[in-house]
Write a protein that holds these residues in place. Structure first.
Motif, PDB file in Angstrom:
ATOM      1  N   ALA A 114     -39.797  59.206  26.390  1.00  0.00           N
ATOM      2  CA  ALA A 114     -40.143  58.834  25.101  1.00  0.00           C
ATOM      3  C   ALA A 114     -41.442  58.824  24.619  1.00  0.00           C
ATOM      4  N   ALA A 115     -42.503  58.402  25.593  1.00  0.00           N
ATOM      5  CA  ALA A 115     -43.909  58.413  25.242  1.00  0.00           C
ATOM      6  C   ALA A 115     -44.344  59.545  25.250  1.00  0.00           C
ATOM      7  N   VAL A 116     -44.000  60.632  25.969  1.00  0.00           N
ATOM      8  CA  VAL A 116     -44.275  62.171  25.915  1.00  0.00           C
ATOM      9  C   VAL A 116     -44.350  62.691  24.448  1.00  0.00           C
ATOM     10  N   TYR A 117     -42.942  62.236  23.909  1.00  0.00           N
ATOM     11  CA  TYR A 117     -42.847  62.695  22.684  1.00  0.00           C
ATOM     12  C   TYR A 117     -43.940  62.266  21.638  1.00  0.00           C
ATOM     13  N   GLN A 118     -44.059  60.789  21.753  1.00  0.00           N
ATOM     14  CA  GLN A 118     -44.731  60.135  20.824  1.00  0.00           C
ATOM     15  C   GLN A 118     -46.377  60.710  20.954  1.00  0.00           C
ATOM     16  N   SER A 119     -46.612  61.126  22.084  1.00  0.00           N
ATOM     17  CA  SER A 119     -48.082  61.444  22.206  1.00  0.00           C
ATOM     18  C   SER A 119     -48.017  63.106  21.795  1.00  0.00           C
ATOM     19  N   SER A 120     -47.079  63.766  21.553  1.00  0.00           N
ATOM     20  CA  SER A 120     -47.092  65.264  21.803  1.00  0.00           C
ATOM     21  C   SER A 120     -47.345  65.766  20.288  1.00  0.00           C
ATOM     22  N   SER A 121     -46.723  65.120  19.305  1.00  0.00           N
ATOM     23  CA  SER A 121     -46.636  65.610  17.992  1.00  0.00           C
ATOM     24  C   SER A 121     -48.031  65.259  17.176  1.00  0.00           C
ATOM     25  N   GLY A 122     -48.225  66.015  16.018  1.00  0.00           N
ATOM     26  CA  GLY A 122     -49.315  65.533  15.390  1.00  0.00           C
ATOM     27  C   GLY A 122     -50.525  65.900  15.716  1.00  0.00           C
ATOM     28  N   TRP A 123     -50.965  66.799  16.913  1.00  0.00           N
ATOM     29  CA  TRP A 123     -52.117  67.219  17.311  1.00  0.00           C
ATOM     30  C   TRP A 123     -52.632  68.015  16.315  1.00  0.00           C
ATOM     31  N   VAL A 124     -51.965  69.169  15.610  1.00  0.00           N
ATOM     32  CA  VAL A 124     -52.619  70.124  14.740  1.00  0.00           C
ATOM     33  C   VAL A 124     -52.104  69.738  13.319  1.00  0.00           C
ATOM     34  N   ASN A 125     -53.254  69.491  12.730  1.00  0.00           N
ATOM     35  CA  ASN A 125     -53.189  69.183  11.065  1.00  0.00           C
ATOM     36  C   ASN A 125     -52.982  70.547  10.354  1.00  0.00           C
ATOM     37  N   SER A 126     -53.653  71.577  10.636  1.00  0.00           N
ATOM     38  CA  SER A 126     -53.305  72.829  10.344  1.00  0.00           C
ATOM     39  C   SER A 126     -53.791  73.948  11.087  1.00  0.00           C
ATOM     40  N   PRO A 127     -53.281  74.931  11.306  1.00  0.00           N
ATOM     41  CA  PRO A 127     -53.650  76.142  12.216  1.00  0.00           C
ATOM     42  C   PRO A 127     -55.074  76.849  11.497  1.00  0.00           C
ATOM     43  N   LYS A 128     -55.107  76.572  10.001  1.00  0.00           N
ATOM     44  CA  LYS A 128     -56.291  77.083   9.355  1.00  0.00           C
ATOM     45  C   LYS A 128     -57.575  76.707   9.940  1.00  0.00           C
ATOM     46  N   ALA A 129     -58.430  77.519  10.009  1.00  0.00           N
ATOM     47  CA  ALA A 129     -59.576  77.220  10.639  1.00  0.00           C
ATOM     48  C   ALA A 129     -60.819  76.241   9.818  1.00  0.00           C
ATOM     49  N   LYS A 130     -61.383  75.424  10.379  1.00  0.00           N
ATOM     50  CA  LYS A 130     -62.266  74.460   9.882  1.00  0.00           C
ATOM     51  C   LYS A 130     -63.714  75.232   9.510  1.00  0.00           C
ATOM     52  N   GLY A 131     -64.400  74.789   8.538  1.00  0.00           N
ATOM     53  CA  GLY A 131     -65.796  75.110   8.776  1.00  0.00           C
ATOM     54  C   GLY A 131     -66.559  74.934   9.713  1.00  0.00           C
ATOM     55  N   LEU A 132     -67.771  75.245  10.177  1.00  0.00           N
ATOM     56  CA  LEU A 132     -68.624  74.884  11.064  1.00  0.00           C
ATOM     57  C   LEU A 132     -69.058  73.469  10.925  1.00  0.00           C
ATOM     58  N   PHE A 133     -68.794  72.530  12.057  1.00  0.00           N
ATOM     59  CA  PHE A 133     -68.953  71.223  11.959  1.00  0.00           C
ATOM     60  C   PHE A 133     -68.419  70.320  10.736  1.00  0.00           C
ATOM     61  N   GLU A 134     -67.539  71.011  10.259  1.00  0.00           N
ATOM     62  CA  GLU A 134     -66.426  69.986   9.187  1.00  0.00           C
ATOM     63  C   GLU A 134     -65.653  69.188   9.730  1.00  0.00           C
ATOM     64  N   VAL A 135     -65.535  67.894   9.373  1.00  0.00           N
ATOM     65  CA  VAL A 135     -65.024  66.910  10.135  1.00  0.00           C
ATOM     66  C   VAL A 135     -63.806  66.523   9.310  1.00  0.00           C
ATOM     67  N   THR A 136     -62.678  66.053   9.896  1.00  0.00           N
ATOM     68  CA  THR A 136     -61.513  65.450   9.406  1.00  0.00           C
ATOM     69  C   THR A 136     -61.184  64.336  10.273  1.00  0.00           C
ATOM     70  N   PHE A 137     -60.914  63.222   9.616  1.00  0.00           N
ATOM     71  CA  PHE A 137     -60.368  61.948   9.853  1.00  0.00           C
ATOM     72  C   PHE A 137     -59.323  61.236   9.412  1.00  0.00           C
ATOM     73  N   GLY A 138     -58.440  60.817  10.174  1.00  0.00           N
ATOM     74  CA  GLY A 138     -57.063  60.600   9.740  1.00  0.00           C
ATOM     75  C   GLY A 138     -56.400  59.243  10.595  1.00  0.00           C
ATOM     76  N   LEU A 139     -55.493  58.692   9.592  1.00  0.00           N
ATOM     77  CA  LEU A 139     -54.700  57.526  10.138  1.00  0.00           C
ATOM     78  C   LEU A 139     -53.457  57.950  10.094  1.00  0.00           C
ATOM     79  N   HIS A 140     -52.819  57.795  11.255  1.00  0.00           N
ATOM     80  CA  HIS A 140     -51.414  58.421  11.655  1.00  0.00           C
ATOM     81  C   HIS A 140     -50.516  57.245  11.728  1.00  0.00           C
TER      82      HIS A 140
END
Length: 350
Positions: free
Chosen positions: A58-84
């Motif tokens: 189960a721990a594998v599944y818990q750590s596997s999802s949510g890595w990619v917020n969006s496939p869309k490219a970020k701007g150079l040095f653009e930072v996203t911070f999230g609480l999951h």
């Protein structure tokens, strides 16, 4: 589960002599005690595998999802911070397992010849196991499960846009105290948006990416509280260590403020176990915890998982709200609130 091949347990005769110091025992009694300790270790190994493996899976599944917020490219040095907030649903099939007297070489059920007991993901139902070490009876309760249909825990995740539409991602949680268990995860990954090579996709707000990452998960549970006339054995806690290497592909389509995403994940996990916590009082006579940890190497395993992922993301200014569903052998959901720190420097076309 087929019983693993029993390896002869080597314990110096001097250690056994110490174990029975202060008692008048014959050579035959010492040999019997040596055999009994080996059988007790065999039973602990068998029970460990059955009890904790569902949690490490189960721990594998818990750590596997949510890595990619969006496939869309970020701007150079653009930072996203999230609480999951991660929510895992414990499946009924992995909450119990059956034991019978023929599974054991040291212990026997106190009542009956077979019983259903909880795994680490199961209920708080317990049964008694009994055995004899030397001339002394040993009696213990089987360990409880977490007794939770859903397991929720928070973690932090951040990302920064790099050159060539590449993104560095990191996630971390402190050691989270769950019911009768503890959980911790951290990891790092690299995502690359390859739809940049297809001008038509970008014009239609379609984004494609690949991601490779590594994560480490630790999950620990209260285990066997074994007391004997020679001291406690020091196996009150068992911990699963999971090292996971992950590769995934994601695609998304933007509809105004909304973005719908789908993905496919494949990962491989090396799973190891050890008993931890305070050592038992028997350690003055015999390094029992060290011996058992060496035996636990026999149930180390490597597993490959294939996981689907679906997500919906909504943007409000610099904020994003996102839900992710991961599915395969298990079902795991992930809900997050993200904030993007806009960078004045535009993404450089390279």
């Amino acid at each position: 589960m087929p019983r693993s091949t029993r390896k002869p347990l080597f314990i110096g005769m001097s250690a056994i002599a110490l174990l029975f110091s202060g008692r008048a025992v014959a050579q035959t009694d010492t040999e019997i005690a040596l055999t009994q300790i080996g059988h007790l270790l065999d039973d602990a190994l068998f029970f460990s595998d059955k009890y904790v493996t569902p949690a490490t899976d189960a721990a594998v599944y818990q750590s596997s999802s949510g890595w990619v917020n969006s496939p869309k490219a970020k701007g150079l040095f653009e930072v996203t911070f999230g609480l999951h907030a991660n929510v895992f649903f414990t499946p009924q099939r992995d909450r119990t397992f059956k034991i019978q007297n023929s599974d054991f070489s040291f212990f026997q059920l106190e009542e009956g010849t077979e019983a259903t007991v909880p795994t680490s993901l199961g209920s708080d139902q317990q049964v008694y196991l009994v055995g004899t070490l030397g001339d002394s009876p040993v009696r213990l309760e089987t360990p409880e499960g977490i007794d939770m249909q859903t397991v929720a825990y928070p973690y932090l995740q951040g990302s920064i846009g790099l050159w060539y539409d590449t993104e560095l991602i990191a996630k971390y949680s402190t050691r989270v105290k769950l019911k009768k268990s503890n959980y911790q995860v951290y990891g790092v990954g690299l995502k690359h948006t390859f739809s940049r090579y297809f001008k038509g996709l970008k014009e239609n707000n379609i984004h494609l990416s690949v991601m490779a990452g590594y994560s480490n998960e630790e999950v620990s549970f209260n285990f066997l509280d074994v007391k004997t006339d020679y001291g406690t054995l020091g196996i009150d806690e068992i911990t699963g260590h999971v090292d996971t290497w992950q590769f995934q592909m994601n695609g998304s389509k933007e509809f105004g403020r909304w973005e719908a995403m789908g993905g496919f994940i494949v990962n491989t996990s090396d799973i190891k176990y050890n008993v931890s916590g305070p050592k038992g009082t028997i350690e003055d006579l015999l390094p029992f915890q060290k011996i058992l940890n060496k035996r636990l190497e026999e149930i180390y395993k490597t597993k490959v998982n294939y996981i689907g992922e679906a997500s919906l993301r909504y943007t409000i200014g610099n904020f994003n709200v996102q839900t992710i569903l991961a599915f395969g052998k298990f079902v795991n959901t992930n809900i997050s609130l993200q904030y993007t720190f806009n960078n004045k420097q535009q993404t450089q076309e390279l």
